[in-house]
Write a protein that holds these residues in place. Structure first.
Motif, PDB file in Angstrom:
ATOM      1  N   LEU A 162     -22.603  -2.107 -22.711  1.00  0.00           N
ATOM      2  CA  LEU A 162     -23.365  -1.937 -21.479  1.00  0.00           C
ATOM      3  C   LEU A 162     -24.563  -1.032 -21.695  1.00  0.00           C
ATOM      4  O   LEU A 162     -25.655  -1.287 -21.179  1.00  0.00           O
ATOM      5  N   LEU A 163     -24.375   0.033 -22.452  1.00  0.00           N
ATOM      6  CA  LEU A 163     -25.473   0.943 -22.730  1.00  0.00           C
ATOM      7  C   LEU A 163     -26.556   0.262 -23.552  1.00  0.00           C
ATOM      8  O   LEU A 163     -27.756   0.494 -23.356  1.00  0.00           O
ATOM      9  N   LEU A 164     -26.147  -0.599 -24.466  1.00  0.00           N
ATOM     10  CA  LEU A 164     -27.118  -1.300 -25.306  1.00  0.00           C
ATOM     11  C   LEU A 164     -27.871  -2.367 -24.535  1.00  0.00           C
ATOM     12  O   LEU A 164     -29.005  -2.709 -24.867  1.00  0.00           O
ATOM     13  N   LEU A 165     -27.237  -2.900 -23.487  1.00  0.00           N
ATOM     14  CA  LEU A 165     -27.885  -3.943 -22.696  1.00  0.00           C
ATOM     15  C   LEU A 165     -29.051  -3.410 -21.883  1.00  0.00           C
ATOM     16  O   LEU A 165     -30.006  -4.138 -21.617  1.00  0.00           O
ATOM     17  N   ALA A 166     -28.995  -2.155 -21.467  1.00  0.00           N
ATOM     18  CA  ALA A 166     -29.988  -1.614 -20.540  1.00  0.00           C
ATOM     19  C   ALA A 166     -31.414  -1.683 -21.071  1.00  0.00           C
ATOM     20  O   ALA A 166     -32.298  -2.221 -20.413  1.00  0.00           O
ATOM     21  N   PRO A 167     -31.719  -1.150 -22.292  1.00  0.00           N
ATOM     22  CA  PRO A 167     -33.087  -1.263 -22.775  1.00  0.00           C
ATOM     23  C   PRO A 167     -33.518  -2.685 -23.037  1.00  0.00           C
ATOM     24  O   PRO A 167     -34.674  -3.050 -22.839  1.00  0.00           O
ATOM     25  N   ALA A 168     -32.588  -3.533 -23.470  1.00  0.00           N
ATOM     26  CA  ALA A 168     -32.932  -4.938 -23.708  1.00  0.00           C
ATOM     27  C   ALA A 168     -33.321  -5.609 -22.415  1.00  0.00           C
ATOM     28  O   ALA A 168     -34.259  -6.409 -22.352  1.00  0.00           O
ATOM     29  N   ALA A 169     -32.604  -5.293 -21.342  1.00  0.00           N
ATOM     30  CA  ALA A 169     -32.916  -5.869 -20.038  1.00  0.00           C
ATOM     31  C   ALA A 169     -34.277  -5.436 -19.567  1.00  0.00           C
ATOM     32  O   ALA A 169     -35.032  -6.213 -18.989  1.00  0.00           O
ATOM     33  N   GLU A 208     -36.758   6.585 -12.095  1.00  0.00           N
ATOM     34  CA  GLU A 208     -35.691   6.022 -12.917  1.00  0.00           C
ATOM     35  C   GLU A 208     -34.504   6.971 -13.102  1.00  0.00           C
ATOM     36  O   GLU A 208     -33.350   6.545 -12.987  1.00  0.00           O
ATOM     37  N   PRO A 209     -34.723   8.280 -13.362  1.00  0.00           N
ATOM     38  CA  PRO A 209     -33.565   9.179 -13.412  1.00  0.00           C
ATOM     39  C   PRO A 209     -32.830   9.291 -12.074  1.00  0.00           C
ATOM     40  O   PRO A 209     -31.596   9.408 -12.050  1.00  0.00           O
ATOM     41  N   ILE A 210     -33.579   9.240 -10.956  1.00  0.00           N
ATOM     42  CA  ILE A 210     -32.923   9.327  -9.646  1.00  0.00           C
ATOM     43  C   ILE A 210     -32.078   8.082  -9.391  1.00  0.00           C
ATOM     44  O   ILE A 210     -30.992   8.164  -8.800  1.00  0.00           O
ATOM     45  N   ILE A 211     -32.547   6.920  -9.842  1.00  0.00           N
ATOM     46  CA  ILE A 211     -31.740   5.703  -9.723  1.00  0.00           C
ATOM     47  C   ILE A 211     -30.421   5.874 -10.481  1.00  0.00           C
ATOM     48  O   ILE A 211     -29.344   5.542  -9.967  1.00  0.00           O
ATOM     49  N   ALA A 212     -30.495   6.414 -11.687  1.00  0.00           N
ATOM     50  CA  ALA A 212     -29.270   6.659 -12.462  1.00  0.00           C
ATOM     51  C   ALA A 212     -28.369   7.654 -11.735  1.00  0.00           C
ATOM     52  O   ALA A 212     -27.146   7.474 -11.672  1.00  0.00           O
ATOM     53  N   LEU A 213     -28.954   8.707 -11.173  1.00  0.00           N
ATOM     54  CA  LEU A 213     -28.170   9.702 -10.435  1.00  0.00           C
ATOM     55  C   LEU A 213     -27.526   9.101  -9.186  1.00  0.00           C
ATOM     56  O   LEU A 213     -26.424   9.504  -8.803  1.00  0.00           O
ATOM     57  N   SER A 214     -28.208   8.147  -8.556  1.00  0.00           N
ATOM     58  CA  SER A 214     -27.630   7.514  -7.367  1.00  0.00           C
ATOM     59  C   SER A 214     -26.358   6.754  -7.717  1.00  0.00           C
ATOM     60  O   SER A 214     -25.383   6.763  -6.959  1.00  0.00           O
ATOM     61  N   VAL A 231     -15.922   4.506 -15.563  1.00  0.00           N
ATOM     62  CA  VAL A 231     -16.798   3.799 -16.502  1.00  0.00           C
ATOM     63  C   VAL A 231     -18.234   3.775 -15.982  1.00  0.00           C
ATOM     64  O   VAL A 231     -19.186   4.089 -16.706  1.00  0.00           O
ATOM     65  N   ILE A 232     -18.395   3.421 -14.706  1.00  0.00           N
ATOM     66  CA  ILE A 232     -19.737   3.366 -14.107  1.00  0.00           C
ATOM     67  C   ILE A 232     -20.378   4.751 -14.127  1.00  0.00           C
ATOM     68  O   ILE A 232     -21.565   4.906 -14.440  1.00  0.00           O
ATOM     69  N   GLY A 233     -19.603   5.783 -13.787  1.00  0.00           N
ATOM     70  CA  GLY A 233     -20.138   7.140 -13.764  1.00  0.00           C
ATOM     71  C   GLY A 233     -20.582   7.614 -15.136  1.00  0.00           C
ATOM     72  O   GLY A 233     -21.617   8.272 -15.275  1.00  0.00           O
ATOM     73  N   LEU A 234     -19.822   7.284 -16.180  1.00  0.00           N
ATOM     74  CA  LEU A 234     -20.199   7.675 -17.538  1.00  0.00           C
ATOM     75  C   LEU A 234     -21.487   6.986 -17.978  1.00  0.00           C
ATOM     76  O   LEU A 234     -22.353   7.600 -18.609  1.00  0.00           O
ATOM     77  N   ILE A 235     -21.610   5.704 -17.643  1.00  0.00           N
ATOM     78  CA  ILE A 235     -22.847   4.984 -17.964  1.00  0.00           C
ATOM     79  C   ILE A 235     -24.031   5.613 -17.238  1.00  0.00           C
ATOM     80  O   ILE A 235     -25.093   5.847 -17.824  1.00  0.00           O
ATOM     81  N   THR A 247     -28.939   8.959 -17.064  1.00  0.00           N
ATOM     82  CA  THR A 247     -29.661  10.093 -16.488  1.00  0.00           C
ATOM     83  C   THR A 247     -30.218  10.976 -17.595  1.00  0.00           C
ATOM     84  O   THR A 247     -31.399  11.331 -17.587  1.00  0.00           O
ATOM     85  N   VAL A 248     -29.371  11.331 -18.557  1.00  0.00           N
ATOM     86  CA  VAL A 248     -29.817  12.166 -19.675  1.00  0.00           C
ATOM     87  C   VAL A 248     -30.900  11.451 -20.469  1.00  0.00           C
ATOM     88  O   VAL A 248     -31.936  12.043 -20.814  1.00  0.00           O
ATOM     89  N   GLU A 249     -30.675  10.178 -20.753  1.00  0.00           N
ATOM     90  CA  GLU A 249     -31.643   9.406 -21.539  1.00  0.00           C
ATOM     91  C   GLU A 249     -32.999   9.346 -20.838  1.00  0.00           C
ATOM     92  O   GLU A 249     -34.052   9.528 -21.467  1.00  0.00           O
ATOM     93  N   ARG A 250     -32.986   9.094 -19.530  1.00  0.00           N
ATOM     94  CA  ARG A 250     -34.237   8.908 -18.789  1.00  0.00           C
ATOM     95  C   ARG A 250     -34.979  10.220 -18.538  1.00  0.00           C
ATOM     96  O   ARG A 250     -36.200  10.226 -18.398  1.00  0.00           O
ATOM     97  N   VAL A 251     -34.240  11.326 -18.498  1.00  0.00           N
ATOM     98  CA  VAL A 251     -34.869  12.630 -18.304  1.00  0.00           C
ATOM     99  C   VAL A 251     -35.449  13.158 -19.612  1.00  0.00           C
ATOM    100  O   VAL A 251     -36.582  13.640 -19.667  1.00  0.00           O
ATOM    101  N   PHE A 252     -34.682  13.036 -20.711  1.00  0.00           N
ATOM    102  CA  PHE A 252     -35.055  13.725 -21.947  1.00  0.00           C
ATOM    103  C   PHE A 252     -35.603  12.816 -23.040  1.00  0.00           C
ATOM    104  O   PHE A 252     -36.271  13.303 -23.967  1.00  0.00           O
ATOM    105  N   PHE A 253     -35.334  11.507 -22.984  1.00  0.00           N
ATOM    106  CA  PHE A 253     -35.701  10.641 -24.106  1.00  0.00           C
ATOM    107  C   PHE A 253     -36.571   9.447 -23.724  1.00  0.00           C
ATOM    108  O   PHE A 253     -36.877   8.621 -24.567  1.00  0.00           O
TER     109      PHE A 253
END
Length: 219
Positions: A10-17, A103-109, A203-207, A212-218
């Motif tokens: 699931l994590l790998l799918l996000a940037p590809a999407a 984008e980070p706020i979407i992840a936080l939501s 599972v959803i919360g961990l993703i 959130t971390v990825e979008r804020v820092f990377f």
């Protein structure tokens, strides 16, 4: 351990999407009205299914806690109204939401709703207000994608509405799939919360936390 095996693909799918949205070889300025409506309807739907994993997880999160169609559709309606407002405002140039914040706020939501599913025992009436607020943010995310795709000037309103309808159809498809596969069969079971809501929300919360971390820092 199973949760983390589920997380990786699931994590790998996000940037590809995120890279998959494109209008390759299409001159939007030459589209007929019918072609523009069809193309942007499909793009809106595809932004949810299969490409919008973050939006899919948010919709699934609001459907998990109390998966009766009526309550889920009330929340989905609030989400729809909210993101339609900000999508329209952004596309008409009245607001300019920075993706680096949105984008980070979407992840936080997603993380917020997943945690709420774990911590509360029943659906609270104020959840609709929360979903509406997050819908405003998600609409800005839709606007960022649509701005990148571009809209034909002479068919601006038609294409915008078609994209929005496509998004709604994608969300309804996610809701109906979740209800048909899980909610209808299991929501009345005494073990539903512990065996379905809690593990799925973890599972959803961990993703969402990872995003959130990825979008804020990377990003």
């Amino acid at each position: 351990m199973l949760h983390f095996r589920l997380l990786l693909p699931l994590l790998l799918l996000a940037p590809a999407a995120a890279r998959a949205h494109a209008l390759d070889g299409v001159d939007v300025s030459k589209l007929s009205q019918a072609d523009a409506i069809w193309i942007y309807l499909k793009l809106g739907f595809e932004h949810i299914l299969p490409l919008g994993l973050d939006h899919i997880l948010f919709v699934l999160s609001i459907a998990l806690l109390e998966p009766r169609l009526k309550s889920v559709l009330v929340q989905a309606t609030a989400f729809t109204v909210a993101h339609s407002i900000t999508l329209g405002l952004a596309m008409y140039g009245l607001i300019s939401p920075p993706p680096g914040i949105i984008e980070p706020i979407i992840a936080l939501s997603i993380l917020f709703v997943a945690l709420e599913n774990i911590l509360v025992s029943k659906l609270n009436p104020w959840r609709v207000v929360v979903v509406f607020g997050f819908g405003l943010v998600h609409g800005m995310g839709f606007a960022s994608v649509l701005t990148g795709l571009g809209l034909p000037r002479r068919l601006f309103l038609e294409s915008l509405l078609a994209f929005n309808v496509g998004v709604e159809l994608g969300q309804v498809a996610v809701i109906l799939l979740a209800w048909g596969l899980v909610g209808y069969w299991f929501s009345g079971k005494p073990w539903y919360k512990q065996r379905v809501v809690v593990p799925a929300s973890i599972v959803i919360g961990l993703i969402a936390a990872y995003w959130t971390v990825e979008r804020v820092f990377f990003a």
